[in-house]
Design an enzyme around this catalytic site. Structure first.
Site, PDB file in Angstrom:
ATOM      1  CB  CYS A 122      -0.925   0.012   1.219  1.00 18.55           C
ATOM      2  SG  CYS A 122      -2.136  -1.315   1.215  1.00 18.55           S
ATOM      3  N   GLY A 123       2.144   1.144  -0.028  1.00 15.81           N
ATOM      4  CA  GLY A 123       2.990   2.322   0.067  1.00 15.81           C
ATOM      5  C   GLY A 123       3.493   2.791  -1.268  1.00 15.81           C
TER       6      GLY A 123
END
Length: 278
Positions: A122-123
Site C-alpha cells: 500500500c505504500g
C-alpha cells in the site's frame, strides 16, 4: 571500541488524534443525501540516518509503531535494538519520520533499497520525497456524472472480467466502461495500483479513448489511485470500497468524479461535492 548504544523508545509527539472525518455525499439523481465517516490517510516520509528511503500512505495513528514495524518487516533492521530513535513531525497530509539506526543496519540499507521498489503493498516505496507523494497535478475539465442506470447491478456484472479472482482470489481488478455504459475489458493484479496501471496501459496501447467512460476499481480507493486517474485523464472513478478522506479532497480539487458503490445501498457521489449540485 565505543559502547553499544541502547535502543531508544521515543515518547510519541503530538499527532493527529482522528483517523476519520465526516464527508457528504449525494445520489446520482443529485438529491440531498447524508454524510459518513471516511478513513484519513497521510503521506509519511521515512528517512534513515538522514537518507530518504520511502514515502508510505498510512492512517495517521500509531506512527512510531508503524515506522518500527516497517523497519523490521522490510528488513531494514534485523532487531529493534538497531533502532536508536524515531522522531515524527508534520501536519496536515504530510509527515516525516527521522529514524536513527545502527551503523551495521545503515550499511546494509543500500542493498535493501534496491529490493523495495518492486513491492506491491500500500505504500509508495522508492518515492523519496513527500512532494512526490503529494504532487502538483493539473485539474481535469469538469465532466458529467454517469447515468444512474450504468451502475445498476455493476458489482455482479464485473465477475466476467475477474477470471483470476474468481479462480484463485487474492487479486484486485480494474475495469473500463465506455461512453455507452458498456463494460469493455478489465485487468487483474495482486496489487491494486498495478491493476489500474494495467488498465490505463491497455487503453493507451489499444488507443481507446476514455472520454465519456469510467474506470471501476474493486479495491479501496486511496490517494495513489486518484493520482493515476488524473494523470491518465480518466474523468470518473468508481470504487467498490469506500475512498479515504484525502482521496475525496483531491478528487474534488481536481474535478475527478468519484463514486463509491456500496454493497447494499445506492451509489455515493463524493466528488463533485454536494454543494456543486445545486
Amino acid at each position: 571500541m565505543p559502547a553499544k548504544r541502547p535502543a531508544l523508545v521515543v515518547p510519541a509527539p503530538p499527532q493527529p488524534t482522528q483517523a476519520s472525518q465526516p464527508y457528504t455525499y449525494s445520489s446520482l439523481e443529485q438529491a440531498p443525501a447524508a454524510s459518513t465517516l471516511l478513513a484519513d490517510e497521510i503521506a509519511l516520509a521515512i528517512a534513515y540516518n538522514g537518507i530518504s528511503q520511502a514515502v508510505m500512505m498510512v492512517t495517521p495513528t500509531d506512527l512510531e509503531d508503524f515506522v518500527v514495524g516497517f523497519s523490521l518487516g522490510s528488513g531494514i533492521v534485523t532487531a529493534a535494538a538497531d533502532i536508536y530513535s524515531v522522531q515524527v513531525a508534520g501536519c496536515g497530509a504530510a509527515y516525516q519520520a527521522e529514524v536513527e539506526i545502527s551503523s551495521r543496519a545503515f550499511w546494509a540499507l543500500k542493498d535493501h533499497r534496491r529490493q523495495l521498489a518492486g513491492t506491491s503493498g500500500c505504500g509508495l516505496c522508492g518515492v523519496e520525497a513527500v512532494e512526490q507523494a503529494l504532487p502538483e497535478l493539473a485539474s481535469l475539465a469538469p465532466a458529467a456524472l454517469p447515468p444512474a442506470e450504468w451502475l445498476v447491478g455493476l458489482r455482479q456484472r464485473l465477475g466476467e472480467f475477474q477470471p483470476l479472482g474468481q479462480h484463485s482470489g487474492a487479486v484486485h481488478a480494474a475495469v473500463f466502461m465506455d461512453a455507452q455504459g458498456t463494460l469493455r475489458f478489465g485487468r487483474e493484479d495482486i496489487g491494486r495500483h498495478n491493476a489500474l496501471d494495467k488498465l490505463i496501459g491497455a487503453l493507451a496501447r489499444q488507443r481507446i479513448s476514455s472520454h465519456g467512460g469510467l474506470a471501476v476499481v474493486t479495491s479501496r480507493c486511496s490517494l495513489e489511485l486518484i493520482h493515476k486517474a488524473l494523470r491518465a485523464g480518466l474523468h470518473t472513478l468508481v470504487s467498490l470500497s469506500a475512498p479515504t478522506g484525502l482521496a475525496v479532497q483531491w478528487a474534488r480539487r481536481h474535478n475527478l468524479n468519484l463514486i463509491h458503490l456500496p454493497h447494499h445501498s445506492a451509489p455515493r457521489v463524493y466528488s463533485p461535492a454536494l454543494e456543486k449540485h445545486a
